[in-house]
Design a protein around this motif. Structure first.
Motif, PDB file in Angstrom:
ATOM      1  N   LYS A 162       6.925  10.747   3.608  1.00  0.00           N
ATOM      2  CA  LYS A 162       7.765   9.581   2.601  1.00  0.00           C
ATOM      3  C   LYS A 162       8.657   8.869   3.497  1.00  0.00           C
ATOM      4  CE  LYS A 162       7.162  12.909  -1.132  1.00  0.00           C
ATOM      5  NZ  LYS A 162       8.130  13.313  -2.697  1.00  0.00           N
ATOM      6  N   PHE A 163       8.872   7.740   3.178  1.00  0.00           N
ATOM      7  CA  PHE A 163       9.510   6.495   3.513  1.00  0.00           C
ATOM      8  C   PHE A 163       9.397   5.100   2.621  1.00  0.00           C
ATOM      9  CE2 PHE A 163       5.403   6.016   5.858  1.00  0.00           C
ATOM     10  CZ  PHE A 163       4.943   4.592   5.994  1.00  0.00           C
ATOM     11  N   ALA A 164      10.899   4.724   2.842  1.00  0.00           N
ATOM     12  CA  ALA A 164      10.501   2.944   2.411  1.00  0.00           C
ATOM     13  C   ALA A 164      10.916   2.080   3.266  1.00  0.00           C
ATOM     14  CB  ALA A 164      11.792   3.887   1.347  1.00  0.00           C
ATOM     15  N   ILE A 165      10.579   0.933   2.345  1.00  0.00           N
ATOM     16  CA  ILE A 165      11.088  -0.363   3.085  1.00  0.00           C
ATOM     17  C   ILE A 165      10.766  -1.327   2.250  1.00  0.00           C
ATOM     18  CG2 ILE A 165       9.412  -2.107   4.553  1.00  0.00           C
ATOM     19  CD1 ILE A 165       7.271   0.294   5.763  1.00  0.00           C
ATOM     20  N   PRO A 166      12.029  -2.139   2.633  1.00  0.00           N
ATOM     21  CA  PRO A 166      12.513  -3.025   1.643  1.00  0.00           C
ATOM     22  C   PRO A 166      11.986  -4.121   2.194  1.00  0.00           C
ATOM     23  CG  PRO A 166      14.309  -2.288   3.557  1.00  0.00           C
ATOM     24  CD  PRO A 166      13.278  -1.261   3.591  1.00  0.00           C
ATOM     25  N   ILE A 167      11.663  -5.293   1.235  1.00  0.00           N
ATOM     26  CA  ILE A 167      10.711  -6.395   1.513  1.00  0.00           C
ATOM     27  C   ILE A 167      11.179  -7.352   0.417  1.00  0.00           C
ATOM     28  CG2 ILE A 167       9.071  -5.360  -0.090  1.00  0.00           C
ATOM     29  CD1 ILE A 167       7.325  -6.862   2.011  1.00  0.00           C
ATOM     30  N   ALA A 168      11.724  -8.557   0.702  1.00  0.00           N
ATOM     31  CA  ALA A 168      11.473  -9.844  -0.084  1.00  0.00           C
ATOM     32  C   ALA A 168      10.561 -10.162  -0.262  1.00  0.00           C
ATOM     33  CB  ALA A 168      12.792 -10.138   0.206  1.00  0.00           C
ATOM     34  N   LEU A 169      10.023  -9.798  -1.916  1.00  0.00           N
ATOM     35  CA  LEU A 169       9.122 -10.437  -1.482  1.00  0.00           C
ATOM     36  C   LEU A 169       8.587 -12.284  -2.020  1.00  0.00           C
ATOM     37  CD1 LEU A 169       6.953  -7.999  -3.845  1.00  0.00           C
ATOM     38  CD2 LEU A 169       6.700  -9.058  -1.705  1.00  0.00           C
ATOM     39  N   GLN A 187      -1.067  -7.407   2.016  1.00  0.00           N
ATOM     40  CA  GLN A 187      -1.750  -7.493   0.903  1.00  0.00           C
ATOM     41  C   GLN A 187      -0.983  -7.914   0.220  1.00  0.00           C
ATOM     42  OE1 GLN A 187      -5.478  -5.059  -0.271  1.00  0.00           O
ATOM     43  NE2 GLN A 187      -6.292  -5.221   2.330  1.00  0.00           N
ATOM     44  N   MET A 188      -0.018  -6.895  -0.612  1.00  0.00           N
ATOM     45  CA  MET A 188       0.701  -8.027  -1.559  1.00  0.00           C
ATOM     46  C   MET A 188       1.954  -9.216  -1.251  1.00  0.00           C
ATOM     47  SD  MET A 188       3.401  -3.845  -1.355  1.00  0.00           S
ATOM     48  CE  MET A 188       4.377  -4.699  -2.501  1.00  0.00           C
ATOM     49  N   MET A 189       1.428  -9.581   0.260  1.00  0.00           N
ATOM     50  CA  MET A 189       1.940 -11.110  -0.220  1.00  0.00           C
ATOM     51  C   MET A 189       1.404 -11.362  -0.282  1.00  0.00           C
ATOM     52  SD  MET A 189       4.431 -10.169   3.756  1.00  0.00           S
ATOM     53  CE  MET A 189       3.533  -9.179   4.541  1.00  0.00           C
ATOM     54  N   GLU A 190       0.127 -11.542  -0.080  1.00  0.00           N
ATOM     55  CA  GLU A 190      -0.914 -12.476  -0.139  1.00  0.00           C
ATOM     56  C   GLU A 190      -0.972 -12.003  -1.434  1.00  0.00           C
ATOM     57  OE1 GLU A 190      -4.149 -11.026   2.248  1.00  0.00           O
ATOM     58  OE2 GLU A 190      -3.607 -11.856   3.968  1.00  0.00           O
ATOM     59  N   GLY A 191      -1.002 -10.845  -2.586  1.00  0.00           N
ATOM     60  CA  GLY A 191      -1.093 -10.547  -3.788  1.00  0.00           C
ATOM     61  C   GLY A 191      -1.162 -12.238  -4.823  1.00  0.00           C
ATOM     62  N   VAL A 192       0.667 -11.342  -3.709  1.00  0.00           N
ATOM     63  CA  VAL A 192       1.982 -12.342  -4.823  1.00  0.00           C
ATOM     64  C   VAL A 192       1.428 -13.816  -5.042  1.00  0.00           C
ATOM     65  CG1 VAL A 192       4.437 -12.630  -5.100  1.00  0.00           C
ATOM     66  CG2 VAL A 192       3.787 -10.561  -4.746  1.00  0.00           C
ATOM     67  N   LYS A 193       1.304 -14.052  -4.011  1.00  0.00           N
ATOM     68  CA  LYS A 193       1.551 -15.317  -3.477  1.00  0.00           C
ATOM     69  C   LYS A 193       0.190 -16.030  -4.294  1.00  0.00           C
ATOM     70  CE  LYS A 193       2.941 -18.228  -1.024  1.00  0.00           C
ATOM     71  NZ  LYS A 193       3.803 -19.325  -1.701  1.00  0.00           N
ATOM     72  N   ASN A 194      -0.951 -15.648  -4.226  1.00  0.00           N
ATOM     73  CA  ASN A 194      -2.372 -15.947  -5.611  1.00  0.00           C
ATOM     74  C   ASN A 194      -2.027 -15.672  -6.447  1.00  0.00           C
ATOM     75  OD1 ASN A 194      -3.533 -15.764  -2.492  1.00  0.00           O
ATOM     76  ND2 ASN A 194      -4.726 -13.836  -3.210  1.00  0.00           N
ATOM     77  N   ALA A 195      -1.035 -15.213  -6.750  1.00  0.00           N
ATOM     78  CA  ALA A 195      -1.084 -14.793  -8.461  1.00  0.00           C
ATOM     79  C   ALA A 195       0.410 -15.836  -8.639  1.00  0.00           C
ATOM     80  CB  ALA A 195      -0.172 -13.289  -8.525  1.00  0.00           C
ATOM     81  N   GLN A 196       0.767 -15.842  -7.643  1.00  0.00           N
ATOM     82  CA  GLN A 196       1.873 -17.388  -8.481  1.00  0.00           C
ATOM     83  C   GLN A 196       1.194 -18.561  -8.440  1.00  0.00           C
ATOM     84  OE1 GLN A 196       4.350 -16.928  -4.824  1.00  0.00           O
ATOM     85  NE2 GLN A 196       6.189 -16.166  -5.724  1.00  0.00           N
ATOM     86  N   GLU A 197       0.021 -18.718  -7.600  1.00  0.00           N
ATOM     87  CA  GLU A 197      -0.800 -20.152  -7.912  1.00  0.00           C
ATOM     88  C   GLU A 197      -1.100 -20.160  -9.290  1.00  0.00           C
ATOM     89  OE1 GLU A 197      -0.962 -22.803  -5.613  1.00  0.00           O
ATOM     90  OE2 GLU A 197       0.644 -22.123  -4.937  1.00  0.00           O
ATOM     91  N   LYS A 198      -2.161 -19.068  -9.318  1.00  0.00           N
ATOM     92  CA  LYS A 198      -2.460 -18.590 -10.861  1.00  0.00           C
ATOM     93  C   LYS A 198      -2.310 -18.683 -12.412  1.00  0.00           C
ATOM     94  CE  LYS A 198      -6.810 -17.905  -9.451  1.00  0.00           C
ATOM     95  NZ  LYS A 198      -8.016 -18.415  -9.877  1.00  0.00           N
ATOM     96  N   ASP A 218      -1.408   0.352  11.331  1.00  0.00           N
ATOM     97  CA  ASP A 218      -2.737  -0.450  10.623  1.00  0.00           C
ATOM     98  C   ASP A 218      -2.416  -0.497   8.821  1.00  0.00           C
ATOM     99  OD1 ASP A 218      -3.230  -0.998  12.670  1.00  0.00           O
ATOM    100  OD2 ASP A 218      -4.595   0.431  13.157  1.00  0.00           O
ATOM    101  N   PHE A 219      -2.497   1.118   8.320  1.00  0.00           N
ATOM    102  CA  PHE A 219      -2.081   0.887   6.337  1.00  0.00           C
ATOM    103  C   PHE A 219      -1.335   0.352   6.308  1.00  0.00           C
ATOM    104  CE2 PHE A 219      -0.412   3.500   3.418  1.00  0.00           C
ATOM    105  CZ  PHE A 219      -1.539   3.557   2.749  1.00  0.00           C
ATOM    106  N   ILE A 220       0.531   0.655   6.778  1.00  0.00           N
ATOM    107  CA  ILE A 220       1.780  -0.538   6.529  1.00  0.00           C
ATOM    108  C   ILE A 220       0.851  -1.625   6.403  1.00  0.00           C
ATOM    109  CG2 ILE A 220       4.175  -0.812   6.919  1.00  0.00           C
ATOM    110  CD1 ILE A 220       3.838   2.208   8.493  1.00  0.00           C
ATOM    111  N   THR A 221       0.551  -2.221   7.930  1.00  0.00           N
ATOM    112  CA  THR A 221       0.371  -3.470   7.346  1.00  0.00           C
ATOM    113  C   THR A 221      -0.466  -4.086   6.425  1.00  0.00           C
ATOM    114  OG1 THR A 221       0.926  -3.412  10.374  1.00  0.00           O
ATOM    115  CG2 THR A 221      -0.607  -5.314   9.069  1.00  0.00           C
ATOM    116  N   GLU A 222      -1.446  -3.399   6.730  1.00  0.00           N
ATOM    117  CA  GLU A 222      -2.703  -4.085   5.753  1.00  0.00           C
ATOM    118  C   GLU A 222      -1.585  -3.944   3.976  1.00  0.00           C
ATOM    119  OE1 GLU A 222      -5.678  -5.358   5.028  1.00  0.00           O
ATOM    120  OE2 GLU A 222      -5.204  -6.396   7.019  1.00  0.00           O
ATOM    121  N   THR A 223      -1.256  -2.983   3.889  1.00  0.00           N
ATOM    122  CA  THR A 223      -0.522  -3.005   2.504  1.00  0.00           C
ATOM    123  C   THR A 223       0.161  -3.881   2.484  1.00  0.00           C
ATOM    124  OG1 THR A 223      -0.983  -0.666   2.851  1.00  0.00           O
ATOM    125  CG2 THR A 223       0.862  -1.303   1.196  1.00  0.00           C
ATOM    126  N   LEU A 224       1.770  -4.140   2.863  1.00  0.00           N
ATOM    127  CA  LEU A 224       2.368  -4.542   3.247  1.00  0.00           C
ATOM    128  C   LEU A 224       1.917  -6.571   2.653  1.00  0.00           C
ATOM    129  CD1 LEU A 224       5.439  -3.557   5.028  1.00  0.00           C
ATOM    130  CD2 LEU A 224       4.820  -3.209   2.896  1.00  0.00           C
TER     131      LEU A 224
END
Length: 123
Positions: free
Chosen positions: A103-110, A13-24, A5-11
Motif C-alpha cells: 500500500k502506498f499513496a502519491i500526492p497529485i494536483a490534478l 488516465q486519471m489526468m486525461e479523465g479530468v481534462k476530458n470531463a472539464q471539456e464536457k 507501468d501500472f502506476i504510470t497508466e493509472t495516474l
C-alpha cells in the motif's frame, strides 16, 4: 503488467479523465476541479505561477505484486489483478511465484479550471 507501468497508466488516465470531463462540463456550465482561494484551513494546496491554488489530492494504491522466477532464469515482478492466478509452467520449466501486497499513496494536483476560464464561461 509491471508496477511502474501500472502506476504510470493509472495516474495518466486519471489526468486525461479530468481534462476530458472539464471539456464536457463546459457544455453544461459546470466546473470540474475549480481552483481554491487559499485559507489557513487549506493546508493541502500548491500555488501555481498566476496565484491560484490547486488542491493536492492523495491517490492511494493497494496492489498485489507477484514475483516469479522460472528454472530458465527468467525473473520479474508484476501487478496481480483480482481473478488472475499464477500456475506452474508446463514442460521442463519449473515456476515459483510469491505474492506480496503493498500500500502506498502519491500526492497529485490534478488539472484545474482556472479562475480566468471560469470568468470566460460566464460571459
Amino acid at each position: 503488467m509491471e508496477l511502474k507501468d501500472f502506476i504510470t497508466e493509472t495516474l495518466t488516465q486519471m489526468m486525461e479523465g479530468v481534462k476530458n470531463a472539464q471539456e464536457k462540463a463546459k457544455e453544461f456550465g459546470a466546473i470540474i476541479n475549480p481552483p481554491s482561494e487559499y485559507s489557513k484551513e487549506d493546508t493541502i494546496s500548491t500555488r501555481d505561477n498566476i496565484g491560484e491554488y490547486q488542491r493536492i489530492q492523495i491517490v492511494e494504491f493497494d496492489v498485489s505484486l507477484t514475483s516469479t522466477s522460472t528454472s530458465d532464469t527468467k525473473k520479474g515482478i508484476s501487478v496481480a489483478f483480482a481473478g488472475i492466478g499464477v500456475e506452474g509452467g508446463k514442460g521442463n520449466n519449473e515456476q515459483n511465484a510469491i505474492m506480496n501486497r503493498i500500500k502506498f499513496a502519491i500526492p497529485i494536483a490534478l488539472p484545474n479550471t482556472s479562475f480566468k476560464e471560469i470568468e470566460d464561461m460566464r460571459k
